[in-house]
Write a protein that holds these residues in place. Structure first.
Motif, PDB file in Angstrom:
ATOM      1  N   VAL A 197      -5.898   3.450 -10.673  1.00 10.81           N
ATOM      2  CA  VAL A 197      -4.950   2.388 -11.203  1.00 10.81           C
ATOM      3  C   VAL A 197      -4.436   1.565 -10.135  1.00 10.81           C
ATOM      4  O   VAL A 197      -4.346   0.516  -9.911  1.00 10.81           O
ATOM      5  N   ALA A 198      -3.753   2.334  -9.194  1.00 15.54           N
ATOM      6  CA  ALA A 198      -3.239   1.659  -8.111  1.00 15.54           C
ATOM      7  C   ALA A 198      -4.217   1.001  -7.403  1.00 15.54           C
ATOM      8  O   ALA A 198      -3.730  -0.434  -6.669  1.00 15.54           O
ATOM      9  N   HIS A 199      -5.289   1.259  -7.007  1.00 13.53           N
ATOM     10  CA  HIS A 199      -6.270   0.415  -6.340  1.00 13.53           C
ATOM     11  C   HIS A 199      -6.537  -0.762  -7.169  1.00 13.53           C
ATOM     12  O   HIS A 199      -6.835  -2.022  -6.599  1.00 13.53           O
ATOM     13  N   SER A 200      -6.875  -0.778  -8.507  1.00 14.27           N
ATOM     14  CA  SER A 200      -6.833  -1.942  -9.136  1.00 14.27           C
ATOM     15  C   SER A 200      -5.714  -3.131  -9.113  1.00 14.27           C
ATOM     16  O   SER A 200      -5.949  -4.035  -9.095  1.00 14.27           O
ATOM     17  N   ILE A 201      -4.405  -2.413  -9.080  1.00 12.01           N
ATOM     18  CA  ILE A 201      -3.081  -3.051  -8.727  1.00 12.01           C
ATOM     19  C   ILE A 201      -3.261  -4.090  -7.495  1.00 12.01           C
ATOM     20  O   ILE A 201      -2.981  -5.258  -7.208  1.00 12.01           O
ATOM     21  N   LEU A 202      -3.615  -3.273  -6.433  1.00 10.49           N
ATOM     22  CA  LEU A 202      -3.719  -3.599  -5.137  1.00 10.49           C
ATOM     23  C   LEU A 202      -4.819  -4.423  -5.031  1.00 10.49           C
ATOM     24  O   LEU A 202      -4.708  -5.403  -3.890  1.00 10.49           O
ATOM     25  N   HIS A 203      -5.650  -4.508  -5.728  1.00 13.56           N
ATOM     26  CA  HIS A 203      -6.909  -5.444  -5.708  1.00 13.56           C
ATOM     27  C   HIS A 203      -6.357  -7.144  -5.913  1.00 13.56           C
ATOM     28  O   HIS A 203      -7.190  -8.020  -5.565  1.00 13.56           O
ATOM     29  N   PHE A 204      -5.406  -7.178  -6.500  1.00 12.62           N
ATOM     30  CA  PHE A 204      -4.813  -8.610  -6.870  1.00 12.62           C
ATOM     31  C   PHE A 204      -4.241  -9.199  -5.516  1.00 12.62           C
ATOM     32  O   PHE A 204      -4.724 -10.337  -5.228  1.00 12.62           O
ATOM     33  N   PRO A 205      -3.623  -8.613  -4.490  1.00 12.87           N
ATOM     34  CA  PRO A 205      -3.562  -9.209  -3.294  1.00 12.87           C
ATOM     35  C   PRO A 205      -4.223  -8.997  -2.232  1.00 12.87           C
ATOM     36  O   PRO A 205      -4.256  -9.697  -1.149  1.00 12.87           O
ATOM     37  N   ILE A 206      -5.387  -8.108  -2.277  1.00 10.95           N
ATOM     38  CA  ILE A 206      -6.581  -7.976  -1.615  1.00 10.95           C
ATOM     39  C   ILE A 206      -7.721  -8.032  -2.120  1.00 10.95           C
ATOM     40  O   ILE A 206      -8.466  -7.132  -2.675  1.00 10.95           O
ATOM     41  N   PRO A 207      -8.170  -9.372  -2.363  1.00 11.92           N
ATOM     42  CA  PRO A 207      -9.473  -9.432  -3.244  1.00 11.92           C
ATOM     43  C   PRO A 207     -10.771  -9.094  -2.608  1.00 11.92           C
ATOM     44  O   PRO A 207     -11.697  -8.693  -3.268  1.00 11.92           O
ATOM     45  N   SER A 208     -10.608  -8.757  -1.239  1.00 12.19           N
ATOM     46  CA  SER A 208     -11.802  -8.227  -0.477  1.00 12.19           C
ATOM     47  C   SER A 208     -11.946  -6.713  -0.666  1.00 12.19           C
ATOM     48  O   SER A 208     -11.067  -5.954  -0.024  1.00 12.19           O
ATOM     49  N   TYR A 209     -12.935  -6.011  -1.596  1.00  4.69           N
ATOM     50  CA  TYR A 209     -13.026  -4.968  -1.734  1.00  4.69           C
ATOM     51  C   TYR A 209     -13.377  -3.961  -0.496  1.00  4.69           C
ATOM     52  O   TYR A 209     -12.810  -2.891  -0.232  1.00  4.69           O
ATOM     53  N   SER A 210     -13.943  -4.635   0.324  1.00  5.34           N
ATOM     54  CA  SER A 210     -14.418  -3.982   1.658  1.00  5.34           C
ATOM     55  C   SER A 210     -13.232  -3.941   2.373  1.00  5.34           C
ATOM     56  O   SER A 210     -12.915  -2.759   3.325  1.00  5.34           O
ATOM     57  N   MET A 217      -8.168   3.636   2.845  1.00  4.60           N
ATOM     58  CA  MET A 217      -9.051   5.133   3.028  1.00  4.60           C
ATOM     59  C   MET A 217      -8.229   6.134   4.177  1.00  4.60           C
ATOM     60  O   MET A 217      -8.139   7.155   3.859  1.00  4.60           O
ATOM     61  N   PRO A 218      -8.076   5.363   5.089  1.00  5.62           N
ATOM     62  CA  PRO A 218      -7.439   6.155   6.237  1.00  5.62           C
ATOM     63  C   PRO A 218      -5.959   6.823   5.610  1.00  5.62           C
ATOM     64  O   PRO A 218      -5.625   7.843   6.337  1.00  5.62           O
ATOM     65  N   ILE A 219      -5.413   6.140   4.764  1.00  5.09           N
ATOM     66  CA  ILE A 219      -4.234   6.547   4.181  1.00  5.09           C
ATOM     67  C   ILE A 219      -4.335   7.572   3.260  1.00  5.09           C
ATOM     68  O   ILE A 219      -3.773   8.606   2.992  1.00  5.09           O
ATOM     69  N   LEU A 220      -5.311   7.423   2.546  1.00  3.02           N
ATOM     70  CA  LEU A 220      -5.433   8.015   1.149  1.00  3.02           C
ATOM     71  C   LEU A 220      -6.213   9.484   1.416  1.00  3.02           C
ATOM     72  O   LEU A 220      -6.102  10.522   0.710  1.00  3.02           O
ATOM     73  N   VAL A 221      -7.096   9.396   2.393  1.00  3.98           N
ATOM     74  CA  VAL A 221      -7.762  10.682   2.663  1.00  3.98           C
ATOM     75  C   VAL A 221      -7.080  11.933   3.176  1.00  3.98           C
ATOM     76  O   VAL A 221      -6.887  13.045   2.488  1.00  3.98           O
ATOM     77  N   PRO A 222      -6.001  11.801   3.931  1.00  6.09           N
ATOM     78  CA  PRO A 222      -4.987  12.907   4.137  1.00  6.09           C
ATOM     79  C   PRO A 222      -4.101  13.113   3.269  1.00  6.09           C
ATOM     80  O   PRO A 222      -3.726  14.416   2.811  1.00  6.09           O
ATOM     81  N   LEU A 223      -3.874  12.274   2.188  1.00  2.00           N
ATOM     82  CA  LEU A 223      -2.928  12.474   0.900  1.00  2.00           C
ATOM     83  C   LEU A 223      -3.810  13.306   0.075  1.00  2.00           C
ATOM     84  O   LEU A 223      -3.353  14.092  -0.724  1.00  2.00           O
ATOM     85  N   SER A 224      -5.276  12.915  -0.092  1.00  2.00           N
ATOM     86  CA  SER A 224      -6.017  13.554  -1.135  1.00  2.00           C
ATOM     87  C   SER A 224      -6.243  14.948  -0.620  1.00  2.00           C
ATOM     88  O   SER A 224      -6.187  16.060  -1.516  1.00  2.00           O
ATOM     89  N   ASP A 225      -6.193  15.294   0.722  1.00  2.00           N
ATOM     90  CA  ASP A 225      -6.330  16.384   1.203  1.00  2.00           C
ATOM     91  C   ASP A 225      -5.087  17.653   0.904  1.00  2.00           C
ATOM     92  O   ASP A 225      -5.144  18.787   0.515  1.00  2.00           O
ATOM     93  N   VAL A 269       1.082  -1.169  -0.196  1.00  2.00           N
ATOM     94  CA  VAL A 269       0.061   0.075   0.044  1.00  2.00           C
ATOM     95  C   VAL A 269       1.028   1.293   0.131  1.00  2.00           C
ATOM     96  O   VAL A 269       0.633   2.164  -0.767  1.00  2.00           O
ATOM     97  N   TYR A 270       1.846   1.296   0.830  1.00  2.00           N
ATOM     98  CA  TYR A 270       2.694   2.145   1.079  1.00  2.00           C
ATOM     99  C   TYR A 270       3.633   2.774  -0.448  1.00  2.00           C
ATOM    100  O   TYR A 270       3.498   3.748  -0.686  1.00  2.00           O
ATOM    101  N   GLY A 271       4.065   1.715  -1.018  1.00  2.00           N
ATOM    102  CA  GLY A 271       4.757   1.730  -2.173  1.00  2.00           C
ATOM    103  C   GLY A 271       3.750   2.255  -3.521  1.00  2.00           C
ATOM    104  O   GLY A 271       4.432   2.846  -4.223  1.00  2.00           O
ATOM    105  N   LEU A 272       2.587   1.699  -3.369  1.00  2.00           N
ATOM    106  CA  LEU A 272       1.598   2.046  -4.585  1.00  2.00           C
ATOM    107  C   LEU A 272       1.169   3.529  -4.420  1.00  2.00           C
ATOM    108  O   LEU A 272       0.969   4.298  -5.464  1.00  2.00           O
ATOM    109  N   PHE A 273       0.849   4.038  -3.242  1.00  2.00           N
ATOM    110  CA  PHE A 273       0.144   5.262  -3.068  1.00  2.00           C
ATOM    111  C   PHE A 273       1.130   6.539  -2.736  1.00  2.00           C
ATOM    112  O   PHE A 273       0.716   7.590  -2.956  1.00  2.00           O
ATOM    113  N   GLY A 274       2.188   6.111  -2.014  1.00  2.00           N
ATOM    114  CA  GLY A 274       3.166   7.278  -1.744  1.00  2.00           C
ATOM    115  C   GLY A 274       3.461   8.220  -2.645  1.00  2.00           C
ATOM    116  O   GLY A 274       3.602   9.528  -2.409  1.00  2.00           O
ATOM    117  N   PRO A 275       4.031   7.567  -3.785  1.00  2.00           N
ATOM    118  CA  PRO A 275       4.445   8.683  -4.968  1.00  2.00           C
ATOM    119  C   PRO A 275       3.496   9.552  -5.379  1.00  2.00           C
ATOM    120  O   PRO A 275       3.575  10.697  -6.009  1.00  2.00           O
TER     121      PRO A 275
END
Length: 444
Positions: free
Chosen positions: A344-357, A364-372, A323-329
């Motif tokens: 795109v990163a979410h699509s890639i991450l879905h391979f190792p995490i097949p549960s979308y919930s 989300m807790p990681i991406l929300v501050p990043l989005s802000d 997660v850190y490697g995909l979204f950090g940059p």
């Protein structure tokens, strides 16, 4: 390619590959806190740290297989009981009579039938995030499809594929959008107007693609065999009960906080009542249920095995690192580019995490501050998640529901991928355009 691995081999291979990754990807983790009132565990943003944890032994990896199956017991029970229920109804003759009537009504209107069935399954995805439930319906859907001249790919596309579409573009999927909005700290069901517009556009493109594909790949119709020309009264009652059960289950999921167990109980009851109404008798109903279990057991095991992949990655302490490697940059890019790459990163991450919930709760807790920080609204952040992660269920081989359906239909994954990647990419392009538009108009 006749020697391409089947679903079981692919899942086992993915488990072993995940184990190898735990020795290659640096271990690390985010800090997590648990809310005592709700019991929900959340990830603390900006808390990622590399760590040196224990590597799983070969035996511990093998242990994740029975543990993964046991952990998905509720879904496996649903698949077995739902599959048994449909098998019982089929043995009563109600399904064949109902299909025969439906095929007669839709004769010469194959395009309309594709539209109606796709709309129904899309609505199921929009409302309750239906996916695993399609597994037990697949044998019946295949018969229906063949009677109208649809090949197997068309049948999967209009049913399972449409549920994925609906779940991904939904304004209200409780297991996707609602969880993501909750984690993002935005009002639940907010921003639904924009999502509905995008859903409408995506659905129309989806159906047009399906109709064009079916026109070019029609097969010879297979007649539905039925012992009676006219539908019997008992068959009408059974099919009415089937429709009522789906309505009750949808109400329970949306209003009563039902889960898989309540759904399983509902369909088990329907199967027993249908068997008795269909004059199978007590023993006949029981035997039909057992035969239904046999039909579904492989698909049910695939669901559990897929869960083992996530277990290996979590216990190997590399999920957070991925997660850190995909979204950090993304923090170094413009808002528009970051929004699309987030999807795109979410699509890639879905391979190792097949549960979308589970993916929503993790990211989300990681991406929300990043989005802000980047200047992307939190609603757009949720869009990137739901389009990227959930739409990935069309092609990721770690998704147990997809692999179970392919196993039932006898389709190798490589052939499915060759068919499914085009409509999936088209939907992701629609998602990307909607994200760019959302950034431009300040969607919030």
């Amino acid at each position: 390619m006749k020697s391409f691995p089947n679903a079981f081999v692919i899942i086992i291979g993915a488990i072993l590959f995940a184990w190898v990754l735990t020795f290659v990807v640096p271990q690390g983790s985010y800090e997590r806190i648990t809310d005592e009132a709700s019991g929900i565990t959340r990830v603390v943003s900006d808390s990622y740290e590399e760590a040196q944890g224990k590597h799983l032994s070969a035996f511990e990896v093998m242990l994740t297989i029975p543990r993964g199956i046991a952990d998905r017991a509720d879904v496996i029970v649903l698949i077995l009981l739902l599959g048994g229920c449909f098998y019982v109804i089929e043995k009563t003759g109600a399904l064949s009579q109902g299909l025969n009537r439906l095929v007669k009504v839709l004769k010469g209107r194959e395009g309309l039938s594709l539209f109606i069935v796709s709309l129904l399954f899309t609505a199921a995805g929009v409302s309750i995030g239906m996916q695993e439930e399609v597994i037990a319906m697949m044998p019946v859907l295949l018969i229906f499809g063949k009677s109208l001249g649809f090949n197997t790919y068309t049948t999967i596309y209009m049913s399972y594929g449409s549920t994925v579409l609906g779940s991904s573009f939904s304004p209200s999927n409780p297991f996707g959008v609602i969880i993501a909005q909750q984690e993002a700290g935005v009002p639940l069901l907010s921003g639904s107007g924009y999502r509905l517009v995008v859903l409408g556009i995506a659905f129309l493109v989806w159906v047009i693609y399906l109709i064009r594909y079916n026109t070019k790949n029609r097969m010879e119709k297979v007649e539905v065999s039925t012992p009676h020309e006219k539908m019997s009264l008992n068959s009408k009652i059974i099919l009415t009960l089937l429709g009522l059960t789906f309505i009750i289950v949808m109400y329970g999921l949306l209003q009563l906080d039902w889960g898989f167990m309540e759904m399983s109980a509902s369909f088990f009851t329907l199967g027993v009542v249908s068997g008795l109404l269909g004059k199978l008798g007590v023993n006949g109903t029981g035997e039909a249920y057992v035969n239904g279990f046999k039909e579904m057991i492989f698909a049910a095991m695939i669901i559990g095995l897929a869960n083992s992949i996530s277990m290996v990655l979590k216990e190997g302490m590399i999920i957070d690192s991925i997660v850190y490697g995909l979204f950090g940059p993304l923090q170094y890019l413009s808002a528009s580019v970051s929004g699309v790459l987030m999807m795109v990163a979410h699509s890639i991450l879905h391979f190792p995490i097949p549960s979308y919930s589970g993916q929503a709760i993790l990211t989300m807790p990681i991406l929300v501050p990043l989005s802000d920080l980047i200047g992307i609204s939190r609603q757009t952040c949720v869009l990137a998640y739901q389009y990227g992660a959930i739409m990935g269920d069309m092609i990721v081989p770690t998704n147990g529901a997809l692999m179970a359906i392919l196993a039932i239909c006898g389709i190798p994954y490589n052939k499915w991928f060759r068919f499914a990647w085009k409509p999936t990419v088209i939907m992701l392009l629609i998602g990307a355009i909607s994200i760019l538009t959302a950034v431009h108009i300040g969607y919030n």
